[in-house]
Each structure stands twice: as structure tokens, then as C-alpha cells.
Design a protein around this motif. Structure first.
Motif, PDB file in Angstrom:
ATOM      1  N   MET A 156     -12.663  15.758  -1.891  1.00 27.77           N
ATOM      2  CA  MET A 156     -13.025  15.142  -0.329  1.00 27.77           C
ATOM      3  C   MET A 156     -14.736  16.278  -0.887  1.00 27.77           C
ATOM      4  SD  MET A 156     -11.866  17.862   1.939  1.00 27.77           S
ATOM      5  CE  MET A 156     -11.874  19.413   1.309  1.00 27.77           C
ATOM      6  N   PRO A 157     -15.549  15.611  -0.554  1.00 24.48           N
ATOM      7  CA  PRO A 157     -17.158  15.741  -0.686  1.00 24.48           C
ATOM      8  C   PRO A 157     -17.757  16.338   0.297  1.00 24.48           C
ATOM      9  CG  PRO A 157     -17.105  13.957  -0.544  1.00 24.48           C
ATOM     10  CD  PRO A 157     -15.424  13.587  -0.760  1.00 24.48           C
ATOM     11  N   TYR A 158     -18.424  17.242   0.401  1.00 23.64           N
ATOM     12  CA  TYR A 158     -18.567  17.588   2.262  1.00 23.64           C
ATOM     13  C   TYR A 158     -20.130  16.585   1.997  1.00 23.64           C
ATOM     14  CZ  TYR A 158     -15.085  20.873   1.801  1.00 23.64           C
ATOM     15  OH  TYR A 158     -13.860  21.780   1.960  1.00 23.64           O
ATOM     16  N   THR A 159     -21.009  16.463   3.064  1.00 23.68           N
ATOM     17  CA  THR A 159     -22.184  16.490   3.192  1.00 23.68           C
ATOM     18  C   THR A 159     -23.060  17.206   3.187  1.00 23.68           C
ATOM     19  OG1 THR A 159     -21.406  15.509   4.924  1.00 23.68           O
ATOM     20  CG2 THR A 159     -21.663  14.172   3.224  1.00 23.68           C
ATOM     21  N   SER A 160     -24.653  17.091   3.950  1.00 21.61           N
ATOM     22  CA  SER A 160     -25.407  17.727   3.757  1.00 21.61           C
ATOM     23  C   SER A 160     -24.961  18.949   5.134  1.00 21.61           C
ATOM     24  CB  SER A 160     -26.955  18.107   3.729  1.00 21.61           C
ATOM     25  OG  SER A 160     -26.987  16.510   4.785  1.00 21.61           O
ATOM     26  N   ASP A 161     -25.173  18.075   6.465  1.00 23.87           N
ATOM     27  CA  ASP A 161     -24.829  18.503   7.568  1.00 23.87           C
ATOM     28  C   ASP A 161     -23.192  19.310   7.763  1.00 23.87           C
ATOM     29  OD1 ASP A 161     -22.385  16.591   7.712  1.00 23.87           O
ATOM     30  OD2 ASP A 161     -23.529  15.367   9.172  1.00 23.87           O
ATOM     31  N   GLY A 162     -22.621  19.636   6.338  1.00 24.24           N
ATOM     32  CA  GLY A 162     -21.359  20.250   7.075  1.00 24.24           C
ATOM     33  C   GLY A 162     -19.806  19.657   6.913  1.00 24.24           C
ATOM     34  N   SER A 163     -20.335  17.972   7.064  1.00 17.42           N
ATOM     35  CA  SER A 163     -19.090  17.741   7.630  1.00 17.42           C
ATOM     36  C   SER A 163     -17.983  17.246   6.017  1.00 17.42           C
ATOM     37  CB  SER A 163     -19.216  16.306   8.017  1.00 17.42           C
ATOM     38  OG  SER A 163     -20.188  15.163   7.031  1.00 17.42           O
ATOM     39  N   VAL A 164     -17.275  16.748   6.185  1.00 17.63           N
ATOM     40  CA  VAL A 164     -16.246  16.074   5.453  1.00 17.63           C
ATOM     41  C   VAL A 164     -15.763  14.515   5.606  1.00 17.63           C
ATOM     42  CG1 VAL A 164     -13.699  17.141   4.076  1.00 17.63           C
ATOM     43  CG2 VAL A 164     -14.991  18.890   5.426  1.00 17.63           C
ATOM     44  N   THR A 165     -15.802  13.960   4.038  1.00 16.01           N
ATOM     45  CA  THR A 165     -14.775  13.301   4.230  1.00 16.01           C
ATOM     46  C   THR A 165     -13.773  12.909   3.046  1.00 16.01           C
ATOM     47  OG1 THR A 165     -17.421  11.740   4.491  1.00 16.01           O
ATOM     48  CG2 THR A 165     -15.566  10.261   2.414  1.00 16.01           C
ATOM     49  N   TYR A 166     -12.804  12.094   4.009  1.00 16.86           N
ATOM     50  CA  TYR A 166     -11.674  12.742   2.353  1.00 16.86           C
ATOM     51  C   TYR A 166     -11.204  10.981   2.060  1.00 16.86           C
ATOM     52  CZ  TYR A 166     -10.491  16.197   5.010  1.00 16.86           C
ATOM     53  OH  TYR A 166      -9.724  17.882   5.870  1.00 16.86           O
ATOM     54  N   ALA A 167     -10.996  10.712   1.095  1.00 17.32           N
ATOM     55  CA  ALA A 167     -10.571   9.864  -0.431  1.00 17.32           C
ATOM     56  C   ALA A 167      -9.439   8.941   1.381  1.00 17.32           C
ATOM     57  CB  ALA A 167      -9.730  10.012  -0.934  1.00 17.32           C
ATOM     58  N   ARG A 168      -9.778   7.371   0.900  1.00 20.67           N
ATOM     59  CA  ARG A 168      -9.066   6.276   1.475  1.00 20.67           C
ATOM     60  C   ARG A 168      -7.835   5.963   0.492  1.00 20.67           C
ATOM     61  NH1 ARG A 168     -11.103   3.139   6.019  1.00 20.67           N
ATOM     62  NH2 ARG A 168      -9.377   3.139   6.446  1.00 20.67           N
ATOM     63  N   ARG A 169      -8.372   5.689  -0.303  1.00 21.83           N
ATOM     64  CA  ARG A 169      -7.400   5.063  -1.907  1.00 21.83           C
ATOM     65  C   ARG A 169      -7.688   6.447  -2.930  1.00 21.83           C
ATOM     66  NH1 ARG A 169     -10.175   1.264  -5.592  1.00 21.83           N
ATOM     67  NH2 ARG A 169     -11.661   1.731  -3.985  1.00 21.83           N
ATOM     68  N   LEU A 170      -7.384   5.928  -3.558  1.00 20.42           N
ATOM     69  CA  LEU A 170      -7.140   6.812  -5.433  1.00 20.42           C
ATOM     70  C   LEU A 170      -6.802   5.749  -5.565  1.00 20.42           C
ATOM     71  CD1 LEU A 170      -4.862  10.344  -4.520  1.00 20.42           C
ATOM     72  CD2 LEU A 170      -8.113   9.842  -4.777  1.00 20.42           C
ATOM     73  N   PHE A 171      -7.645   5.803  -7.554  1.00 24.89           N
ATOM     74  CA  PHE A 171      -6.980   4.528  -8.658  1.00 24.89           C
ATOM     75  C   PHE A 171      -6.849   6.441  -9.600  1.00 24.89           C
ATOM     76  CE2 PHE A 171      -8.501   4.445 -12.747  1.00 24.89           C
ATOM     77  CZ  PHE A 171      -7.624   2.900 -13.257  1.00 24.89           C
ATOM     78  N   VAL A 172      -5.559   6.219 -10.183  1.00 23.77           N
ATOM     79  CA  VAL A 172      -4.541   6.913 -11.330  1.00 23.77           C
ATOM     80  C   VAL A 172      -4.946   5.707 -12.530  1.00 23.77           C
ATOM     81  CG1 VAL A 172      -3.556   8.382 -11.659  1.00 23.77           C
ATOM     82  CG2 VAL A 172      -3.708   8.703  -9.551  1.00 23.77           C
ATOM     83  N   SER A 173      -5.404   6.107 -13.238  1.00 23.37           N
ATOM     84  CA  SER A 173      -5.743   6.013 -15.041  1.00 23.37           C
ATOM     85  C   SER A 173      -4.434   5.712 -15.598  1.00 23.37           C
ATOM     86  CB  SER A 173      -6.584   5.969 -15.307  1.00 23.37           C
ATOM     87  OG  SER A 173      -6.502   7.086 -16.577  1.00 23.37           O
ATOM     88  N   GLU A 174      -4.275   4.742 -16.037  1.00 21.36           N
ATOM     89  CA  GLU A 174      -2.912   4.712 -17.200  1.00 21.36           C
ATOM     90  C   GLU A 174      -3.246   6.633 -18.113  1.00 21.36           C
ATOM     91  OE1 GLU A 174      -2.339   1.771 -19.372  1.00 21.36           O
ATOM     92  OE2 GLU A 174      -2.120   0.517 -17.902  1.00 21.36           O
ATOM     93  N   LEU A 175      -2.169   6.614 -18.529  1.00 22.20           N
ATOM     94  CA  LEU A 175      -2.313   8.122 -18.925  1.00 22.20           C
ATOM     95  C   LEU A 175      -2.995   7.712 -20.844  1.00 22.20           C
ATOM     96  CD1 LEU A 175       1.407   9.412 -18.659  1.00 22.20           C
ATOM     97  CD2 LEU A 175      -1.010  10.225 -17.564  1.00 22.20           C
ATOM     98  N   SER A 176      -3.545   8.391 -21.155  1.00 22.59           N
ATOM     99  CA  SER A 176      -3.632   8.758 -22.466  1.00 22.59           C
ATOM    100  C   SER A 176      -2.826   8.288 -23.344  1.00 22.59           C
ATOM    101  CB  SER A 176      -4.895   9.518 -23.159  1.00 22.59           C
ATOM    102  OG  SER A 176      -3.915  11.135 -22.868  1.00 22.59           O
ATOM    103  N   PRO A 177      -3.203   8.049 -24.672  1.00 27.02           N
ATOM    104  CA  PRO A 177      -2.385   8.067 -25.464  1.00 27.02           C
ATOM    105  C   PRO A 177      -1.033   9.214 -25.708  1.00 27.02           C
ATOM    106  CG  PRO A 177      -3.596   7.102 -27.039  1.00 27.02           C
ATOM    107  CD  PRO A 177      -4.375   8.290 -25.733  1.00 27.02           C
ATOM    108  N   SER A 178      -1.519   9.457 -25.914  1.00 25.19           N
ATOM    109  CA  SER A 178      -0.298  11.312 -26.023  1.00 25.19           C
ATOM    110  C   SER A 178      -0.034  11.765 -24.711  1.00 25.19           C
ATOM    111  CB  SER A 178      -1.229  12.741 -26.474  1.00 25.19           C
ATOM    112  OG  SER A 178      -1.662  12.845 -26.019  1.00 25.19           O
ATOM    113  N   GLY A 179      -0.224  10.985 -23.414  1.00 23.63           N
ATOM    114  CA  GLY A 179       0.018  11.522 -22.701  1.00 23.63           C
ATOM    115  C   GLY A 179      -0.226  12.602 -21.764  1.00 23.63           C
ATOM    116  N   ARG A 180      -1.571  13.169 -22.116  1.00 16.86           N
ATOM    117  CA  ARG A 180      -2.493  14.108 -22.452  1.00 16.86           C
ATOM    118  C   ARG A 180      -3.891  13.529 -20.578  1.00 16.86           C
ATOM    119  NH1 ARG A 180      -6.041  19.100 -25.146  1.00 16.86           N
ATOM    120  NH2 ARG A 180      -6.652  20.011 -24.092  1.00 16.86           N
ATOM    121  N   PHE A 181      -4.140  13.266 -20.782  1.00 10.71           N
ATOM    122  CA  PHE A 181      -5.485  13.185 -19.870  1.00 10.71           C
ATOM    123  C   PHE A 181      -4.947  12.030 -19.344  1.00 10.71           C
ATOM    124  CE2 PHE A 181      -7.268  15.005 -24.000  1.00 10.71           C
ATOM    125  CZ  PHE A 181      -8.075  15.864 -23.371  1.00 10.71           C
TER     126      PHE A 181
END
Length: 148
Positions: free
Chosen positions: A1-26
Motif C-alpha cells: 500500500m503506497p502512501y501519498t504526500s497528503d498522508g492518505s493510503v491507497t490499497y491494491a485492488r488486484r494482485l498479480f503473482v508470477s510463476e515461480l522461478s525454475p528452482s521455486g525460490r523467486f
């Protein structure tokens, strides 16, 4: 959640999670401002290191890149793409230092399904263009990119 200069908070409305790296680490996690893929920026992008139990904020192009990532087999680099107005930029992320660099934009949109690793540091991708297009495949060299 990023904060703006006026102190307000913006929450994510959607998340993208990639496939794992070949070893599953990242994997990559992106927080986006709208609930659909068609609209909204993905303003917060993170590299998740499952082995170390750490999350690091990273920068992938101006708008967070497309929901596409290719991992080098040795897991030193990840390659992302950003397309806009008929061109594509490829972005390489050094997973050890968390720094990203952008290749020059392409002459036509890249065919991401044609992406192929030639080695752990070089890749190739074809272009999406009509029968009159004579563009040779794009070849990217990550070693040269990071040496600049």
C-alpha cells in the motif's frame, strides 16, 4: 500500500503473482490500482525470495511491466516486457542486487510467445508484424546491458 504526500493510503485492488522461478525460490508480486487487467496501473512491484524469506521492492518500467516474466536458468536475471503504442521494451532485473535496466525499444511489438533463452545472459524474441515486415528477431544481451 503506497502512501501519498497528503498522508492518505491507497490499497491494491488486484494482485498479480508470477510463476515461480525454475528452482521455486523467486516470484514477482505486483499491486495494481484497478480490479481488471484492462485498466489501472501496477504501481508496486516486489521480488519475493522464498528461500531467504524476504520481499524487496523493485522497479520494472514506468508502469510495472506486463504480467509476464522469464527467469534465466541460473536465476541471476529475470526479463520483463512493457508494450505501448506499437513498440516493446524489455527490462532485465539482476536478482542479486535488485537493479533493473531497460533495453532500447523495439521497432514493432514483440511476440512474447516466441521468447527464447539463448544462454543465461542472452535471449531472442520475434516481432508481431505483417507479411511485409522484414524485422530480424530481437537479440538481447544482458551482460552488455549492465556494462553500460
Amino acid at each position: 500500500m503506497p502512501y501519498t504526500s497528503d498522508g492518505s493510503v491507497t490499497y491494491a485492488r488486484r494482485l498479480f503473482v508470477s510463476e515461480l522461478s525454475p528452482s521455486g525460490r523467486f516470484n514477482i508480486l505486483k499491486a495494481c490500482e484497478d480490479s481488471t487487467d484492462e485498466t489501472g496501473l501496477c504501481w508496486a512491484v516486489f521480488l519475493v525470495d522464498r528461500e531467504a524469506g524476504k520481499v524487496q521492492k523493485i522497479s520494472i518500467a514506468k508502469y510495472g511491466g506486463q504480467n509476464w516474466v522469464q527467469w534465466s536458468m541460473d536465476e541471476r536475471y529475470a526479463v520483463f516486457a512493457e508494450s505501448m503504442e506499437g513498440v516493446t521494451w524489455f527490462i532485465a532485473l539482476d536478482l542479486q542486487i535488485g537493479e533493473s535496466k531497460m533495453f532500447d525499444y523495439t521497432a514493432a511489438p514483440a511476440d512474447l510467445s516466441s521468447f527464447t533463452w539463448l544462454s543465461d545472459r542472452t535471449f531472442q524474441a520475434n516481432f508481431l508484424c505483417d507479411a511485409n515486415c522484414a524485422e530480424p528477431p530481437l537479440q538481447g544481451d544482458i551482460t552488455k546491458l549492465f556494462a553500460q
